[in-house]
Design a protein around this motif. Structure first.
Motif, mmCIF file in Angstrom:
data_model
loop_
_atom_site.group_PDB
_atom_site.id
_atom_site.type_symbol
_atom_site.label_atom_id
_atom_site.label_comp_id
_atom_site.label_asym_id
_atom_site.label_seq_id
_atom_site.Cartn_x
_atom_site.Cartn_y
_atom_site.Cartn_z
ATOM 1 N N PRO A 294 -2.696 3.645 -6.274
ATOM 2 C CA PRO A 294 -1.574 4.135 -5.466
ATOM 3 C C PRO A 294 -0.613 5.003 -6.265
ATOM 4 O O PRO A 294 -0.402 4.790 -7.456
ATOM 5 C CB PRO A 294 -0.899 2.835 -5.012
ATOM 6 C CG PRO A 294 -1.176 1.873 -6.130
ATOM 7 C CD PRO A 294 -2.544 2.225 -6.646
ATOM 8 N N VAL A 295 -0.048 5.990 -5.580
ATOM 9 C CA VAL A 295 0.922 6.891 -6.198
ATOM 10 C C VAL A 295 2.096 7.079 -5.243
ATOM 11 O O VAL A 295 1.895 7.300 -4.047
ATOM 12 C CB VAL A 295 0.309 8.273 -6.501
ATOM 13 C CG1 VAL A 295 1.344 9.179 -7.160
ATOM 14 C CG2 VAL A 295 -0.908 8.147 -7.391
ATOM 15 N N GLY A 296 3.306 6.997 -5.769
ATOM 16 C CA GLY A 296 4.489 7.262 -4.964
ATOM 17 C C GLY A 296 5.273 6.014 -4.622
ATOM 18 O O GLY A 296 4.765 4.894 -4.710
ATOM 19 N N THR A 297 6.516 6.226 -4.218
ATOM 20 C CA THR A 297 7.413 5.115 -3.890
ATOM 21 C C THR A 297 7.415 4.775 -2.406
ATOM 22 O O THR A 297 7.956 3.745 -2.011
ATOM 23 C CB THR A 297 8.848 5.468 -4.316
ATOM 24 O OG1 THR A 297 9.261 6.669 -3.639
ATOM 25 C CG2 THR A 297 8.929 5.692 -5.821
ATOM 26 N N ALA A 298 6.838 5.638 -1.594
ATOM 27 C CA ALA A 298 6.826 5.394 -0.147
ATOM 28 C C ALA A 298 5.935 4.203 0.188
ATOM 29 O O ALA A 298 4.965 3.909 -0.519
ATOM 30 C CB ALA A 298 6.332 6.637 0.590
ATOM 31 N N THR A 299 6.269 3.517 1.254
ATOM 32 C CA THR A 299 5.420 2.428 1.739
ATOM 33 C C THR A 299 4.514 2.914 2.865
ATOM 34 O O THR A 299 3.435 2.369 3.084
ATOM 35 C CB THR A 299 6.277 1.260 2.246
ATOM 36 O OG1 THR A 299 7.190 1.741 3.253
ATOM 37 C CG2 THR A 299 7.078 0.654 1.104
ATOM 38 N N VAL B 237 4.729 13.416 -2.203
ATOM 39 C CA VAL B 237 4.866 12.195 -3.001
ATOM 40 C C VAL B 237 6.234 12.161 -3.676
ATOM 41 O O VAL B 237 6.939 11.148 -3.650
ATOM 42 C CB VAL B 237 3.744 12.103 -4.058
ATOM 43 C CG1 VAL B 237 4.040 10.983 -5.058
ATOM 44 C CG2 VAL B 237 2.402 11.851 -3.386
ATOM 45 N N ALA B 238 6.625 13.277 -4.278
ATOM 46 C CA ALA B 238 7.907 13.354 -4.988
ATOM 47 C C ALA B 238 9.085 13.117 -4.049
ATOM 48 O O ALA B 238 10.106 12.537 -4.452
ATOM 49 C CB ALA B 238 8.042 14.714 -5.667
ATOM 50 N N ASN B 239 8.939 13.539 -2.796
ATOM 51 C CA ASN B 239 10.015 13.377 -1.815
ATOM 52 C C ASN B 239 9.988 12.022 -1.118
ATOM 53 O O ASN B 239 10.800 11.764 -0.223
ATOM 54 C CB ASN B 239 9.941 14.487 -0.760
ATOM 55 C CG ASN B 239 10.269 15.852 -1.329
ATOM 56 O OD1 ASN B 239 10.916 15.960 -2.370
ATOM 57 N ND2 ASN B 239 9.820 16.904 -0.655
ATOM 58 N N GLY B 240 9.044 11.166 -1.517
ATOM 59 C CA GLY B 240 8.950 9.846 -0.906
ATOM 60 C C GLY B 240 8.493 9.881 0.538
ATOM 61 O O GLY B 240 8.810 8.988 1.328
ATOM 62 N N GLN B 241 7.707 10.906 0.886
ATOM 63 C CA GLN B 241 7.277 11.079 2.274
ATOM 64 C C GLN B 241 5.857 10.591 2.536
ATOM 65 O O GLN B 241 5.412 10.572 3.679
ATOM 66 C CB GLN B 241 7.398 12.565 2.655
ATOM 67 C CG GLN B 241 8.845 13.051 2.660
ATOM 68 C CD GLN B 241 8.949 14.556 2.747
ATOM 69 O OE1 GLN B 241 8.291 15.288 2.010
ATOM 70 N NE2 GLN B 241 9.790 15.035 3.660
ATOM 71 N N VAL B 242 5.154 10.192 1.496
ATOM 72 C CA VAL B 242 3.804 9.668 1.667
ATOM 73 C C VAL B 242 3.408 8.861 0.431
ATOM 74 O O VAL B 242 3.868 9.141 -0.682
ATOM 75 C CB VAL B 242 2.779 10.813 1.891
ATOM 76 C CG1 VAL B 242 2.609 11.646 0.623
ATOM 77 C CG2 VAL B 242 1.430 10.266 2.353
ATOM 78 N N LYS B 243 2.608 7.862 0.661
ATOM 79 C CA LYS B 243 1.991 7.110 -0.429
ATOM 80 C C LYS B 243 0.534 7.540 -0.487
ATOM 81 O O LYS B 243 -0.181 7.467 0.516
ATOM 82 C CB LYS B 243 2.075 5.605 -0.162
ATOM 83 C CG LYS B 243 1.366 4.741 -1.201
ATOM 84 C CD LYS B 243 1.482 3.268 -0.827
ATOM 85 C CE LYS B 243 0.803 2.363 -1.834
ATOM 86 N NZ LYS B 243 0.938 0.932 -1.434
ATOM 87 N N VAL B 244 0.102 8.021 -1.631
ATOM 88 C CA VAL B 244 -1.275 8.478 -1.787
ATOM 89 C C VAL B 244 -2.056 7.444 -2.586
ATOM 90 O O VAL B 244 -1.560 6.904 -3.579
ATOM 91 C CB VAL B 244 -1.333 9.843 -2.498
ATOM 92 C CG1 VAL B 244 -2.780 10.290 -2.683
ATOM 93 C CG2 VAL B 244 -0.564 10.887 -1.706
ATOM 94 N N VAL B 245 -3.264 7.166 -2.138
ATOM 95 C CA VAL B 245 -4.130 6.212 -2.830
ATOM 96 C C VAL B 245 -5.434 6.927 -3.171
ATOM 97 O O VAL B 245 -6.180 7.338 -2.276
ATOM 98 C CB VAL B 245 -4.417 4.967 -1.963
ATOM 99 C CG1 VAL B 245 -5.265 3.970 -2.750
ATOM 100 C CG2 VAL B 245 -3.116 4.315 -1.509
ATOM 101 N N TYR B 246 -5.695 7.087 -4.465
ATOM 102 C CA TYR B 246 -6.885 7.802 -4.917
ATOM 103 C C TYR B 246 -8.037 6.828 -5.187
ATOM 104 O O TYR B 246 -7.871 5.837 -5.895
ATOM 105 C CB TYR B 246 -6.586 8.591 -6.190
ATOM 106 C CG TYR B 246 -5.691 9.787 -5.959
ATOM 107 C CD1 TYR B 246 -6.143 10.888 -5.233
ATOM 108 C CD2 TYR B 246 -4.390 9.818 -6.465
ATOM 109 C CE1 TYR B 246 -5.325 11.992 -5.014
ATOM 110 C CE2 TYR B 246 -3.567 10.919 -6.252
ATOM 111 C CZ TYR B 246 -4.041 11.999 -5.524
ATOM 112 O OH TYR B 246 -3.233 13.083 -5.308
#
Length: 253
Positions: A78-83, A113-122
């Motif tokens: 997971p990447v990012g702070t968004a849930t 991701v930087a704007n907290g608008q999505v959580k990306v899972v690679y």
């Protein structure tokens, strides 16, 4: 029969044969577009098809160590702070189509991701190793796992694709994979720990587990993108604008 008539017929037959050969070559070549970037891929796309239609996922590897934050059943980083929303990306670091997607949409993903608008899972996979006769996808995924531990997941991910060999099948060397850590901003003790992790091939079994998860989730090729569990259609990724709008709509923005 005169020589001129014979020559004309021979030329016509030759032209038909050439046209038929051209059509066969056209049918063997898979053409597809990602955000307006047209890629001609044979091994990449056909490899994805062969993985799903002819090959069963490999058995669970002996090495089942996972990077920080990665767990069953999805085995994604997971990447990012968004849930939410959650964008799952299934990919293979040797896949030309994945590199084309990264080139066209990577900046958009990074921004969201930087704007907290999505959580990306690679979900890094390694099915192309069998097609290309190397272990580069596996080693790149394992090194990516070391980058996850080091806290440079997104930077390392982007750098690997930016340096994907132009010739498919050449693959990455271990020295390259370690140099990407420094390019991602690691230094000192952090870089030493990262390099030791790459050398030890700590996460060599991770991509095989990702393959299994991909198979269970109905992935039929790479890159495959799922937004909140639903696979994105061609229309959803027809342009960078359409892709971003889809993410923001899912985020309620």
């Amino acid at each position: 029969m005169s020589d001129s008539k014979k020559s004309t017929r021979e030329k016509a037959a030759s032209a038909r044969a050439a046209a038929e050969a051209s059509e066969r070559r056209r049918e063997r070549t898979v053409r597809f577009a990602i955000f307006g970037v047209v890629a001609l891929v044979v091994l990449g796309i056909i490899g994805a098809v062969l993985w799903t239609t002819r090959s069963k996922p490999a058995p669970t590897p002996e090495n089942t160590a996972l990077p920080a934050g990665v767990a069953a059943p999805g085995y994604g980083a997971p990447v990012g702070t968004a849930t939410k929303p959650v964008l799952d990306v299934y990919e293979d670091f040797q896949c030309p189509a994945c590199a084309a997607f990264e080139k066209a949409a990577g900046a958009t993903v990074d921004e969201l991701v930087a704007n907290g608008q999505v959580k990306v899972v690679y979900h890094p996979m390694n099915f192309l190793d069998a097609n290309l006769g190397n272990d580069s996808s596996t080693r790149a995924a394992a090194a990516f796992g070391c980058a996850v531990d080091a806290g440079v997941t997104l930077k390392y991910h982007d750098i690997v694709y930016a340096n994907q060999p132009a010739t498919e099948g050449v693959g990455y060397t271990d020295e390259q994979l370690k140099s990407f850590g420094q390019q991602a901003g690691l230094s000192g003790a952090q870089l030493d720990t990262f390099n030791a992790c790459v050398d030890a091939k700590t996460y060599l079994g991770w991509p095989t587990l990702s393959n299994q998860a991909a198979s269970e989730n109905g992935v039929t090729g790479t890159p495959a993108l799922f937004l909140n569990g639903s696979k994105l259609s061609n229309e959803d990724i027809a342009s960078a604008e359409a892709f971003k709008a889809k993410i923001l709509a899912a985020a309620g923005q």
